[in-house]
Scaffold this motif. Structure first.
Motif, PDB file in Angstrom:
ATOM      1  N   PHE A   1      30.495  33.958  33.688  1.00 32.71           N
ATOM      2  CA  PHE A   1      31.411  34.694  34.555  1.00 32.71           C
ATOM      3  C   PHE A   1      30.715  34.967  35.894  1.00 32.71           C
ATOM      4  O   PHE A   1      29.912  35.899  36.003  1.00 32.71           O
ATOM      5  N   GLY A   2      31.005  34.110  36.878  1.00 35.07           N
ATOM      6  CA  GLY A   2      30.417  34.301  38.212  1.00 35.07           C
ATOM      7  C   GLY A   2      30.793  35.672  38.759  1.00 35.07           C
ATOM      8  O   GLY A   2      31.890  36.159  38.478  1.00 35.07           O
ATOM      9  N   TYR A   3      29.916  36.313  39.471  1.00 33.47           N
ATOM     10  CA  TYR A   3      30.074  37.672  40.018  1.00 33.47           C
ATOM     11  C   TYR A   3      29.965  38.754  38.948  1.00 33.47           C
ATOM     12  O   TYR A   3      30.184  39.928  39.212  1.00 33.47           O
ATOM     13  N   GLY A   4      29.591  38.333  37.717  1.00 36.02           N
ATOM     14  CA  GLY A   4      29.446  39.304  36.622  1.00 36.02           C
ATOM     15  C   GLY A   4      28.353  40.333  36.879  1.00 36.02           C
ATOM     16  O   GLY A   4      28.337  41.392  36.271  1.00 36.02           O
ATOM     17  N   ARG A   5      27.409  39.994  37.766  1.00 38.37           N
ATOM     18  CA  ARG A   5      26.337  40.967  38.044  1.00 38.37           C
ATOM     19  C   ARG A   5      26.787  42.060  39.006  1.00 38.37           C
ATOM     20  O   ARG A   5      26.125  43.079  39.145  1.00 38.37           O
ATOM     21  N   GLN A   6      27.927  41.835  39.681  1.00 40.11           N
ATOM     22  CA  GLN A   6      28.407  42.822  40.663  1.00 40.11           C
ATOM     23  C   GLN A   6      29.344  43.795  39.950  1.00 40.11           C
ATOM     24  O   GLN A   6      30.552  43.713  40.063  1.00 40.11           O
ATOM     25  N   ASP A   7      28.767  44.701  39.194  1.00 39.44           N
ATOM     26  CA  ASP A   7      29.578  45.571  38.345  1.00 39.44           C
ATOM     27  C   ASP A   7      29.783  46.952  38.929  1.00 39.44           C
ATOM     28  O   ASP A   7      30.276  47.852  38.259  1.00 39.44           O
ATOM     29  N   LYS A   8      29.339  47.153  40.163  1.00 36.26           N
ATOM     30  CA  LYS A   8      29.601  48.436  40.831  1.00 36.26           C
ATOM     31  C   LYS A   8      29.595  48.219  42.333  1.00 36.26           C
ATOM     32  O   LYS A   8      29.254  47.134  42.806  1.00 36.26           O
ATOM     33  N   ARG A   9      29.988  49.282  43.065  1.00 33.77           N
ATOM     34  CA  ARG A   9      29.894  49.219  44.528  1.00 33.77           C
ATOM     35  C   ARG A   9      28.456  49.540  44.892  1.00 33.77           C
ATOM     36  O   ARG A   9      28.030  50.686  44.793  1.00 33.77           O
ATOM     37  N   PHE A  10      27.699  48.500  45.260  1.00 35.57           N
ATOM     38  CA  PHE A  10      26.311  48.741  45.629  1.00 35.57           C
ATOM     39  C   PHE A  10      26.235  49.423  46.990  1.00 35.57           C
ATOM     40  O   PHE A  10      25.343  50.196  47.263  1.00 35.57           O
ATOM     41  N   LEU A  11      27.204  49.116  47.864  1.00 36.50           N
ATOM     42  CA  LEU A  11      27.277  49.754  49.185  1.00 36.50           C
ATOM     43  C   LEU A  11      28.708  50.216  49.401  1.00 36.50           C
ATOM     44  O   LEU A  11      29.655  49.585  48.887  1.00 36.50           O
ATOM     45  N   ASP A  12      28.882  51.271  50.174  1.00 33.79           N
ATOM     46  CA  ASP A  12      30.228  51.766  50.477  1.00 33.79           C
ATOM     47  C   ASP A  12      31.082  50.644  51.067  1.00 33.79           C
ATOM     48  O   ASP A  12      30.610  49.887  51.904  1.00 33.79           O
ATOM     49  N   GLY A  13      32.328  50.585  50.647  1.00 32.98           N
ATOM     50  CA  GLY A  13      33.240  49.611  51.235  1.00 32.98           C
ATOM     51  C   GLY A  13      33.228  48.266  50.528  1.00 32.98           C
ATOM     52  O   GLY A  13      34.055  47.411  50.817  1.00 32.98           O
ATOM     53  N   GLU A  14      32.286  48.067  49.589  1.00 31.91           N
ATOM     54  CA  GLU A  14      32.252  46.791  48.854  1.00 31.91           C
ATOM     55  C   GLU A  14      33.288  46.807  47.736  1.00 31.91           C
ATOM     56  O   GLU A  14      33.605  47.865  47.199  1.00 31.91           O
ATOM     57  N   PRO A  15      33.758  45.614  47.341  1.00 30.00           N
ATOM     58  CA  PRO A  15      34.591  45.589  46.128  1.00 30.00           C
ATOM     59  C   PRO A  15      33.685  45.629  44.896  1.00 30.00           C
ATOM     60  O   PRO A  15      32.489  45.364  45.003  1.00 30.00           O
ATOM     61  N   ILE A  16      34.267  45.962  43.738  1.00 31.09           N
ATOM     62  CA  ILE A  16      33.527  45.761  42.480  1.00 31.09           C
ATOM     63  C   ILE A  16      33.878  44.322  42.098  1.00 31.09           C
ATOM     64  O   ILE A  16      34.898  44.048  41.463  1.00 31.09           O
ATOM     65  N   SER A  17      33.032  43.400  42.539  1.00 27.89           N
ATOM     66  CA  SER A  17      33.414  41.982  42.532  1.00 27.89           C
ATOM     67  C   SER A  17      33.764  41.449  41.149  1.00 27.89           C
ATOM     68  O   SER A  17      34.666  40.622  41.013  1.00 27.89           O
ATOM     69  N   ALA A  18      33.053  41.906  40.103  1.00 34.05           N
ATOM     70  CA  ALA A  18      33.357  41.429  38.749  1.00 34.05           C
ATOM     71  C   ALA A  18      34.817  41.744  38.410  1.00 34.05           C
ATOM     72  O   ALA A  18      35.538  40.918  37.845  1.00 34.05           O
ATOM     73  N   LYS A  19      35.246  42.952  38.791  1.00 36.16           N
ATOM     74  CA  LYS A  19      36.615  43.381  38.508  1.00 36.16           C
ATOM     75  C   LYS A  19      37.621  42.601  39.365  1.00 36.16           C
ATOM     76  O   LYS A  19      38.725  42.290  38.920  1.00 36.16           O
ATOM     77  N   THR A  20      37.224  42.301  40.590  1.00 38.74           N
ATOM     78  CA  THR A  20      38.094  41.531  41.483  1.00 38.74           C
ATOM     79  C   THR A  20      38.407  40.170  40.859  1.00 38.74           C
ATOM     80  O   THR A  20      39.566  39.736  40.828  1.00 38.74           O
ATOM     81  N   ILE A  21      37.377  39.509  40.349  1.00 39.37           N
ATOM     82  CA  ILE A  21      37.587  38.180  39.749  1.00 39.37           C
ATOM     83  C   ILE A  21      38.491  38.326  38.514  1.00 39.37           C
ATOM     84  O   ILE A  21      39.436  37.554  38.329  1.00 39.37           O
ATOM     85  N   ALA A  22      38.224  39.346  37.693  1.00 39.16           N
ATOM     86  CA  ALA A  22      39.033  39.552  36.482  1.00 39.16           C
ATOM     87  C   ALA A  22      40.505  39.787  36.834  1.00 39.16           C
ATOM     88  O   ALA A  22      41.406  39.322  36.146  1.00 39.16           O
ATOM     89  N   LYS A  23      40.728  40.517  37.918  1.00 36.50           N
ATOM     90  CA  LYS A  23      42.098  40.819  38.357  1.00 36.50           C
ATOM     91  C   LYS A  23      42.864  39.527  38.646  1.00 36.50           C
ATOM     92  O   LYS A  23      44.023  39.385  38.278  1.00 36.50           O
ATOM     93  N   HIS A  24      42.175  38.573  39.247  1.00 31.85           N
ATOM     94  CA  HIS A  24      42.823  37.304  39.577  1.00 31.85           C
ATOM     95  C   HIS A  24      43.014  36.443  38.325  1.00 31.85           C
ATOM     96  O   HIS A  24      44.021  35.745  38.197  1.00 31.85           O
TER      97      HIS A  24
END
Ligand code: R5P
Length: 286
Positions: free
Chosen positions: A88-111
């Motif tokens: 699962f690409g972007y699986g390591r991005q499981d939180k907002r590391f910086l303000d304004g970032e998406p939670i990328s893992a969740k973004t991919i799952a949403k799609h």
């Protein structure tokens, strides 16, 4: 009802061999996708079938391919679509590391959830709790039985998790390989550098398997392997679920006698198939 007889497996181009293996193990039909010949994409117009779409979402073009395939499969009338995303690409991005970032893992799952009813994935590099926040039912399938079987046949004496995150994996693989396990405590300095806390390990003269979810730059494995060598290990085998092998990975991995990875991501180190694990998980979905 979704009997196996009505199941079809579709492999995206990142995962064709694994998809074929899953189809064989699950006794389901394999749908060949003509990636170039059919500009419109998906050639199967069957209705009321359960389609299992197998596609690793890495590198990024494979995400686009996944979404196009899922849309085409749904459009062709599939009654139920199960997404098998081995890595699962972007699986390591499981939180907002910086303000304004998406939670990328969740973004991919949403799609993925737009056209898929459920998701199976493996060894998510982040905290698996993230899967509970996905907008479709998601299960993590373990690759450790496959890795444990390989390490047992390679006759390792002991398994080692290179950090606390990999501890649950090493523990599971050690039960299959029927050997003890230990772990190291790792501190990540930056994306390329890690430091390991000193710890005495009972590895003198032993054949040791290091088990991790991902090998990316190989920095983690190299540091652990050097520590094992320094403590007298006779042989070091590095085993991971997802072998990305980026940057100087090959040079870093020279610290090991052997490197093995599964077929979630294809590479010259792919020596183990997780098709039986995914096929069993698909059967368990009912
Ligand atoms: C994170 O801690 C993971 O479990 C892996 O250990 C890590 O992603 C491996 O990365 P690299 O090969 O770049 O050290």
């Amino acid at each position: 009802m979704h009997s196996v007889g009505f199941m079809k497996v579709v492999g995206g181009s990142a995962s064709v061999p694994l998809a074929r293996g899953i189809a064989k193990e699950a006794r389901a039909g394999f749908v060949d996708v003509a990636f170039e010949k059919h500009r419109g994409g998906f050639p199967d117009g069957e209705r009321y079938v359960h389609v299992v779409l197998v596609q690793t979402t890495h590198p990024d073009p494979m995400i686009v391919e996944f979404l196009l395939l899922a849309d085409a499969i749904r459009d062709a009338g599939a009654h139920r679509v199960t997404a098998v995303v081995p890595y699962f690409g972007y699986g390591r991005q499981d939180k907002r590391f910086l303000d304004g970032e998406p939670i990328s893992a969740k973004t991919i799952a949403k799609h993925i959830a737009v056209d898929c009813d459920e998701l199976l994935t493996m060894a998510i590099p982040a905290n698996p709790e993230i899967l509970k926040t996905f907008p479709l039912p998601t299960r993590e399938v373990s690759g450790m039985p496959a890795i444990g079987r390989y390490l047992k046949s390679a006759k390792v004496d002991v398994l080692l998790a290179p950090d606390e995150g990999a501890l649950r994996l090493a523990k599971e693989a050690s039960a299959v390989a029927d050997v003890p396990f230990d772990f190291l405590v790792k501190e990540r300095i930056d994306s390329y550098t890690v430091k390991i806390e000193p710890k005495a390990l009972a590895v003198k003269g032993k054949s040791v398997g290091i088990v991790d979810d991902v090998i990316s730059t190989g920095g983690t494995i190299a540091t652990a392997a050097q520590e094992l060598r320094a403590q007298g290990a006779r042989r070091v085998i590095a085993a991971c679920v997802h072998g990305l092998f980026v940057g100087k990975a090959e040079a870093n991995l020279k610290a090991c006698d052997e490197v093995i990875a599964t077929d979630t991501v294809l590479s010259p180190h792919t020596k183990v198939s997780v098709a039986p694990e995914f096929a069993a998980a698909i059967r368990a979905l009912g």
